[in-house]
Motif scaffolding. Structure first.
Motif, mmCIF file in Angstrom:
data_model
loop_
_atom_site.group_PDB
_atom_site.id
_atom_site.type_symbol
_atom_site.label_atom_id
_atom_site.label_comp_id
_atom_site.label_asym_id
_atom_site.label_seq_id
_atom_site.Cartn_x
_atom_site.Cartn_y
_atom_site.Cartn_z
ATOM 1 N N ALA A 12 0.828 -1.207 0.000
ATOM 2 C CA ALA A 12 0.000 0.000 0.000
ATOM 3 C C ALA A 12 0.863 1.258 0.000
ATOM 4 N N ALA A 13 1.934 1.245 0.802
ATOM 5 C CA ALA A 13 2.831 2.406 0.838
ATOM 6 C C ALA A 13 3.521 2.614 -0.506
ATOM 7 N N SER A 14 3.912 1.502 -1.145
ATOM 8 C CA SER A 14 4.580 1.605 -2.453
ATOM 9 C C SER A 14 3.632 2.167 -3.507
ATOM 10 N N LEU A 15 2.374 1.694 -3.488
ATOM 11 C CA LEU A 15 1.399 2.206 -4.453
ATOM 12 C C LEU A 15 1.116 3.686 -4.222
ATOM 13 N N LEU A 16 1.051 4.090 -2.942
ATOM 14 C CA LEU A 16 0.810 5.494 -2.621
ATOM 15 C C LEU A 16 1.948 6.372 -3.150
ATOM 16 N N ILE A 17 3.190 5.930 -2.947
ATOM 17 C CA ILE A 17 4.348 6.694 -3.433
ATOM 18 C C ILE A 17 4.359 6.729 -4.955
ATOM 19 N N LEU A 18 3.993 5.586 -5.584
ATOM 20 C CA LEU A 18 3.961 5.533 -7.053
ATOM 21 C C LEU A 18 2.943 6.525 -7.617
ATOM 22 N N VAL A 19 1.753 6.551 -7.034
ATOM 23 C CA VAL A 19 0.717 7.481 -7.497
ATOM 24 C C VAL A 19 1.147 8.920 -7.256
ATOM 25 N N TRP A 20 1.740 9.172 -6.085
ATOM 26 C CA TRP A 20 2.169 10.523 -5.722
ATOM 27 C C TRP A 20 3.215 11.057 -6.705
ATOM 28 N N THR A 21 4.171 10.209 -7.093
ATOM 29 C CA THR A 21 5.247 10.655 -7.980
ATOM 30 C C THR A 21 4.822 10.665 -9.449
ATOM 31 N N ALA A 22 3.932 9.736 -9.837
ATOM 32 C CA ALA A 22 3.556 9.651 -11.254
ATOM 33 C C ALA A 22 2.453 10.634 -11.625
ATOM 34 N N PHE A 23 1.675 11.094 -10.633
ATOM 35 C CA PHE A 23 0.543 11.963 -10.936
ATOM 36 C C PHE A 23 0.937 13.250 -11.677
ATOM 37 N N PRO A 24 1.988 13.986 -11.244
ATOM 38 C CA PRO A 24 2.350 15.207 -11.989
ATOM 39 C C PRO A 24 2.724 14.928 -13.439
ATOM 40 N N VAL A 25 3.438 13.811 -13.677
ATOM 41 C CA VAL A 25 3.844 13.476 -15.047
ATOM 42 C C VAL A 25 2.623 13.170 -15.911
ATOM 43 N N VAL A 26 1.700 12.353 -15.367
ATOM 44 C CA VAL A 26 0.489 12.003 -16.125
ATOM 45 C C VAL A 26 -0.368 13.251 -16.374
ATOM 46 N N TRP A 27 -0.395 14.133 -15.386
ATOM 47 C CA TRP A 27 -1.179 15.367 -15.523
ATOM 48 C C TRP A 27 -0.631 16.226 -16.676
ATOM 49 N N ILE A 28 0.708 16.362 -16.725
ATOM 50 C CA ILE A 28 1.322 17.144 -17.809
ATOM 51 C C ILE A 28 1.046 16.496 -19.161
ATOM 52 N N VAL A 29 1.097 15.159 -19.206
ATOM 53 C CA VAL A 29 0.804 14.463 -20.462
ATOM 54 C C VAL A 29 -0.634 14.749 -20.902
ATOM 55 N N MET A 30 -1.584 14.702 -19.959
ATOM 56 C CA MET A 30 -2.983 14.989 -20.306
ATOM 57 C C MET A 30 -3.147 16.427 -20.800
ATOM 58 N N LEU A 31 -2.489 17.385 -20.129
ATOM 59 C CA LEU A 31 -2.576 18.786 -20.564
ATOM 60 C C LEU A 31 -2.003 18.980 -21.965
ATOM 61 N N SER A 32 -0.970 18.193 -22.284
ATOM 62 C CA SER A 32 -0.339 18.358 -23.601
ATOM 63 C C SER A 32 -1.255 17.921 -24.738
ATOM 64 N N PHE A 33 -2.266 17.106 -24.430
ATOM 65 C CA PHE A 33 -3.199 16.643 -25.470
ATOM 66 C C PHE A 33 -4.505 17.449 -25.471
ATOM 67 N N LYS A 34 -4.594 18.478 -24.624
ATOM 68 C CA LYS A 34 -5.794 19.309 -24.597
ATOM 69 C C LYS A 34 -5.648 20.478 -25.572
ATOM 70 N N GLN A 35 -6.785 20.996 -26.022
ATOM 71 C CA GLN A 35 -6.762 22.202 -26.836
ATOM 72 C C GLN A 35 -6.569 23.419 -25.933
ATOM 73 N N PRO A 36 -5.868 24.461 -26.402
ATOM 74 C CA PRO A 36 -5.635 25.637 -25.551
ATOM 75 C C PRO A 36 -6.927 26.244 -25.002
ATOM 76 N N SER A 37 -8.031 26.147 -25.742
ATOM 77 C CA SER A 37 -9.286 26.741 -25.285
ATOM 78 C C SER A 37 -9.885 26.024 -24.082
ATOM 79 N N GLU A 38 -9.444 24.759 -23.835
ATOM 80 C CA GLU A 38 -9.970 23.999 -22.688
ATOM 81 C C GLU A 38 -9.389 24.487 -21.369
ATOM 82 N N ILE A 39 -8.201 25.093 -21.401
ATOM 83 C CA ILE A 39 -7.547 25.515 -20.168
ATOM 84 C C ILE A 39 -8.335 26.660 -19.538
#
Length: 276
Positions: A12-39
């Motif tokens: 559980a601790a490992s999964l929590l750390i994995l989500v905590w560290t990977a979330f910013p990267v995944v978030w940036i990836v999602m933003l990179s595929f959005k249209q500028p008007s969505e921001i």
């Protein structure tokens, strides 16, 4: 029972750390595929309409492409020169007995941990005086200065594990000292050299402080510094999605390389830490 509970707590601790560290990267990836008007107008983690427009914008922008070429060229040159020097120095430290050997290793480790921001001011004045400001050598030299100690520390640990009888056997067979080093010792230390090259390249690739302080134009500005000046396709739209696309372009390859060679990197760092 206690062991199974402890195991699940670690999972559980490992999964929590994995989500905590990977979330910013995944978030940036999602933003990179959005249209500028969505921001700012459309709420949601995933893009409402997936688009490659931001990546096309990034590669149509001279600011990013020139910075990408600068980062690749400067990082590769600094890595090559730094690893060659570190290999020779680490061999001498591991192979030869001379006074002050441990002091040199300790000094190298201290330099690797030195805060780079404290040297930006003196380097800024010195580089402007001697003409190295806003040039490739003006970044390559400080990169080598800070990456070399870590490479020496890592490689010296690998060299100490090599059985020196093999070098002596090569010399008995007629090889010179340089031939024994080049044809016997270097191939045996290849994993350590590879680890040192990866660590040095990442240090140069990720640098922001020197890149933003010792450059003023596109002649030598690396990608991390160029992102601070990125405005997107035009001045009339938010550059957030384009900046995220540029960040993904320079970050994802590094993440892939780290995941692919994580065992070698960890082995190099821990070996140097324990046996230094």
């Amino acid at each position: 029972m206690e062991s199974a509970r402890s195991k699940w707590l670690w999972v559980a601790a490992s999964l929590l750390i994995l989500v905590w560290t990977a979330f910013p990267v995944v978030w940036i990836v999602m933003l990179s595929f959005k249209q500028p008007s969505e921001i700012g107008n459309v709420q949601g983690f995933f893009p409402k309409t997936w688009t490659w427009e931001n990546y096309e914008t990034v590669f149509r922008t001279d600011l990013f492409t020139s910075a990408l070429i600068n980062s690749i060229g400067i990082s590769l040159i600094a890595t090559f020169v730094g690893v060659v020097f570190a290999t020779l120095v680490a061999y001498a430290i591991a192979r030869l007995e001379f006074p002050g050997k441990r002091l040199i290793l300790s000094f190298a480790l201290a330099i690797a941990m030195f805060p780079v921001v404290s040297l930006v001011g003196p380097l800024f004045d010195l580089w402007r005086t001697i003409g190295l400001y806003d040039t490739w050598p003006g970044l390559i030299i400080p990169y080598i200065s800070f990456a070399l100690p870590l490479a020496i520390w890592t490689l010296s640990a690998f060299f100490r594990e090599i059985p020196w009888e093999m070098e002596q056997a090569a010399q008995v067979d007629g090889a010179t000292t340089w031939q024994a080093f080049r044809k016997v010792i270097v191939p045996l230390a290849a994993p350590g050299v590879f680890t040192a090259a990866i660590l040095t390249f990442f240090f140069c690739w990720n640098d922001f402080v020197f890149g933003i302080s010792l450059t003023s134009t596109d002649r030598a500005r690396p990608v991390p510094a160029a992102l601070a000046f990125f405005t997107g396709e035009s001045y009339f739209e938010q550059p957030t999605t384009a900046i995220c696309a540029a960040a993904v372009v320079v970050t994802v390859p590094v993440v892939i390389i780290v995941l692919a060679f994580q065992r070698r990197i960890v082995a190099g760092l821990t070996s140097g830490a324990v046996k230094g």
